[in-house]
Design a protein around this motif. Structure first.
Motif, PDB file in Angstrom:
ATOM      1  N   GLY A  55      17.060   6.395  -0.662  1.00 31.51           N
ATOM      2  CA  GLY A  55      16.391   6.003  -0.984  1.00 31.51           C
ATOM      3  C   GLY A  55      16.076   6.044  -2.253  1.00 31.51           C
ATOM      4  O   GLY A  55      16.337   4.402  -2.668  1.00 31.51           O
TER       5      GLY A  55
ATOM      6  N   GLY B 104      14.233  13.090  -5.290  1.00 35.38           N
ATOM      7  CA  GLY B 104      13.196  11.843  -5.463  1.00 35.38           C
ATOM      8  C   GLY B 104      12.144  11.779  -4.006  1.00 35.38           C
ATOM      9  O   GLY B 104      12.149  10.935  -3.632  1.00 35.38           O
ATOM     10  N   PHE B 105      13.451  12.777  -3.212  1.00 36.35           N
ATOM     11  CA  PHE B 105      12.184  12.298  -2.395  1.00 36.35           C
ATOM     12  C   PHE B 105      11.887  14.305  -1.673  1.00 36.35           C
ATOM     13  O   PHE B 105      13.173  15.215  -1.177  1.00 36.35           O
ATOM     14  CB  PHE B 105      14.060  12.176  -0.743  1.00 36.35           C
TER      15      PHE B 105
ATOM     16  N   LYS C 160      -4.815   5.801   8.725  1.00 34.91           N
ATOM     17  CA  LYS C 160      -6.505   6.115   8.272  1.00 34.91           C
ATOM     18  C   LYS C 160      -6.567   4.750   7.589  1.00 34.91           C
ATOM     19  O   LYS C 160      -7.490   4.003   6.877  1.00 34.91           O
ATOM     20  CB  LYS C 160      -5.976   6.963   7.636  1.00 34.91           C
TER      21      LYS C 160
ATOM     22  N   ALA D 139      -0.960   6.478  -9.553  1.00 34.41           N
ATOM     23  CA  ALA D 139       0.279   6.011  -9.131  1.00 34.41           C
ATOM     24  C   ALA D 139       0.424   4.076  -9.340  1.00 34.41           C
ATOM     25  O   ALA D 139       1.733   3.330  -9.582  1.00 34.41           O
ATOM     26  CB  ALA D 139       0.405   5.619  -8.143  1.00 34.41           C
TER      27      ALA D 139
ATOM     28  N   VAL E 238      12.826   2.641   5.949  1.00 37.31           N
ATOM     29  CA  VAL E 238      14.532   2.352   5.381  1.00 37.31           C
ATOM     30  C   VAL E 238      15.233   3.809   5.008  1.00 37.31           C
ATOM     31  O   VAL E 238      14.306   4.999   4.567  1.00 37.31           O
ATOM     32  CB  VAL E 238      13.889   1.848   3.858  1.00 37.31           C
TER      33      VAL E 238
ATOM     34  N   LEU F 290       8.668  15.636   3.197  1.00 39.52           N
ATOM     35  CA  LEU F 290       8.821  14.770   3.685  1.00 39.52           C
ATOM     36  C   LEU F 290      10.383  14.654   4.759  1.00 39.52           C
ATOM     37  O   LEU F 290      10.081  13.990   5.651  1.00 39.52           O
ATOM     38  CB  LEU F 290       9.090  13.404   2.864  1.00 39.52           C
TER      39      LEU F 290
ATOM     40  N   LYS G 222       7.012   6.525  -4.682  1.00 36.18           N
ATOM     41  CA  LYS G 222       8.307   7.399  -5.181  1.00 36.18           C
ATOM     42  C   LYS G 222       9.089   6.548  -4.814  1.00 36.18           C
ATOM     43  O   LYS G 222      10.090   5.114  -5.597  1.00 36.18           O
ATOM     44  CB  LYS G 222       8.970   8.302  -5.175  1.00 36.18           C
TER      45      LYS G 222
ATOM     46  N   ASP H 179      -3.631   1.873  -3.863  1.00 34.77           N
ATOM     47  CA  ASP H 179      -2.785   2.925  -3.844  1.00 34.77           C
ATOM     48  C   ASP H 179      -4.151   4.379  -3.975  1.00 34.77           C
ATOM     49  O   ASP H 179      -4.629   4.065  -5.222  1.00 34.77           O
ATOM     50  CB  ASP H 179      -1.293   3.972  -4.493  1.00 34.77           C
TER      51      ASP H 179
ATOM     52  N   MET I  42       4.189   2.390   2.667  1.00 33.77           N
ATOM     53  CA  MET I  42       4.811   2.327   2.453  1.00 33.77           C
ATOM     54  C   MET I  42       3.684   3.924   2.443  1.00 33.77           C
ATOM     55  O   MET I  42       4.182   4.353   1.129  1.00 33.77           O
ATOM     56  CB  MET I  42       5.986   2.359   0.932  1.00 33.77           C
ATOM     57  N   LEU I  43       3.506   4.788   3.444  1.00 32.02           N
ATOM     58  CA  LEU I  43       2.664   5.717   3.268  1.00 32.02           C
ATOM     59  C   LEU I  43       3.455   6.845   3.761  1.00 32.02           C
ATOM     60  O   LEU I  43       4.842   7.219   4.464  1.00 32.02           O
ATOM     61  CB  LEU I  43       1.516   5.135   3.766  1.00 32.02           C
TER      62      LEU I  43
ATOM     63  N   ILE J 117       0.641  -1.702  -0.273  1.00 30.22           N
ATOM     64  CA  ILE J 117       0.246  -0.150  -0.010  1.00 30.22           C
ATOM     65  C   ILE J 117       0.877   1.360   0.172  1.00 30.22           C
ATOM     66  O   ILE J 117       2.073   1.046   0.803  1.00 30.22           O
ATOM     67  CB  ILE J 117      -0.955  -0.071   1.308  1.00 30.22           C
ATOM     68  N   GLY J 118       0.550   1.704  -1.137  1.00 30.34           N
ATOM     69  CA  GLY J 118       1.661   3.138  -0.899  1.00 30.34           C
ATOM     70  C   GLY J 118       2.358   2.729  -2.533  1.00 30.34           C
ATOM     71  O   GLY J 118       3.748   3.061  -1.949  1.00 30.34           O
ATOM     72  N   ILE J 119       1.576   2.717  -3.535  1.00 33.14           N
ATOM     73  CA  ILE J 119       3.119   2.850  -4.534  1.00 33.14           C
ATOM     74  C   ILE J 119       3.204   4.403  -4.949  1.00 33.14           C
ATOM     75  O   ILE J 119       3.173   5.054  -6.492  1.00 33.14           O
ATOM     76  CB  ILE J 119       2.166   2.450  -5.557  1.00 33.14           C
TER      77      ILE J 119
END
Ligand code: NAD
Length: 296
Positions: free
Chosen positions: A132, A240-241, A80, A42, A129, A245, A17, A37, A71-72, A13-15
């Motif tokens: 990156g 990509g970050f 949620k 995504a 993790v 975040l 970057k 997602d 991976m949210l 869940i959470g597709i």
């Protein structure tokens, strides 16, 4: 749940970057992946990936999977997805299922979610993790895992499809605490590297010479090695970050410190720097764009 021939079904869940390359690696190692997602676009890059199917809802995904990876963006979204009103995982997860929160979440929130899932017969571990998008693609992420050792052991082969090492950090939430503390150090190193680059360049030293000196000297850090010449000097700012975040992670680290009565002098500077940058550039900007804040 062994690493044997028949691989169990994994919900992802959470597709975003990070989630996209991580889900691809899980599928590439033979685990049937059910991906979800909220942004339909995504899921598009996964349609052609063998072994991946898109789930229509969180409930459908929960009913189909033995292990669910999250991976949210943050703890609010994680809560949620697990317990939200309407479509959510918790009520539909199988007894004995394991939820792995690989997002960079807040450790206190994680420690509240664990016992709630346990009541439903589901185990939670945190396994955030570092490394990156680049290391998500080649499966060499650093993974820091908190939770019951027996539960971590059950899913370790799965984790090792995404990372080259799993460091067990202790109780539930300790992985999330370590992730925030790591990014606290990373943000400090990035800001210092950006300031040195700016001052050196204003003095008339070529940027590549500045970076070359830092990287063979005691000022070397992850940002001097992997961010200055790659994303900042060329002005591509596409690591990509996102900036938002990174700010979230600094906030988690300073909140953790304050909850333990510790001072974070550097943390206040980092928070202000990233908050100013977010206000000026937006949270969706790349975190390396912090350099642009130093330009007049
Ligand atoms: P991202 O914004 O690219 O991806 C997040 C994904 O989650 C998006 O596709 C979004 O549509 C989806 N999403 C949001 N709410 C959702 C919901 N309720 N249900 C299902 N999907 C939902 O973010 P990212 O850069 O992939 O980061 C994900 C997590 O990993 C964050 O916690 C981040 O701090 C952490 N992280 C990121 C990096 C990096 O380099 N990008 C590195 C290490 C850790």
């Amino acid at each position: 749940m062994s690493a044997g021939a028949a691989k169990y079904a994994v919900g992802f869940i959470g597709i975003g970057k990070m989630g996209l390359p991580m889900a691809k690696r899980v599928a590439g190692h033979g685990y049937p992946v059910h991906a979800y997602d909220t942004a339909a676009a995504a899921l598009q890059p996964l349609t052609a990936v063998s072994g991946v199917q898109a789930a229509k809802s969180l409930a459908e995904l929960a009913r189909a999977c033995e292990v669910v990876i999250l991976m949210l963006p943050d703890s609010k979204v994680v809560k949620k997805a697990l317990f939200g009103e309407g479509d959510a995982l918790a009520a539909h997860l199988k007894k004995g299922a394991v939820v792995i929160d690989m997002s960079s979440s807040n450790p206190s929130a994680t420690r509240e979610l664990g016992p709630r899932l346990k009541q439903a017969g589901v185990d939670l571990i945190d396994a955030p993790v570092s490394g990156g998008v680049k290391r998500a693609i080649d499966g060499s992420l650093a993974i820091m895992a908190g939770g019951e050792p027996a539960v971590i052991a059950r899913v370790k082969p799965l984790l090792l499809t995404m990372g080259k090492e799993v460091i067990e950090t202790g109780m539930l939430g300790s992985g999330h605490a370590m992730k925030a503390l790591n990014n606290y150090v990373s943000a400090a190193g990035l800001l210092a590297a950006c300031e040195a680059l700016k001052v050196g360049a204003d003095f008339g030293i070529a940027p590549d010479k500045i970076v070359a000196v830092l990287n063979v000297s005691s000022g070397k850090n992850n940002s001097t090695e992997n961010k200055l010449m790659q994303f900042i000097v060329p002005g591509s700012y596409n690591s990509g970050f996102s900036l938002g975040l990174m700010k979230k992670d600094i906030n988690i680290a300073t909140d953790l410190a304050h909850s333990l009565g510790a001072d974070t002098l550097l943390g206040e500077v980092l928070l202000k720097s990233w908050a100013d940058a977010e206000a000026k550039l937006s949270g969706a900007a790349d975190h390396t764009e912090i350099y642009r804040m130093l330009e007049k």
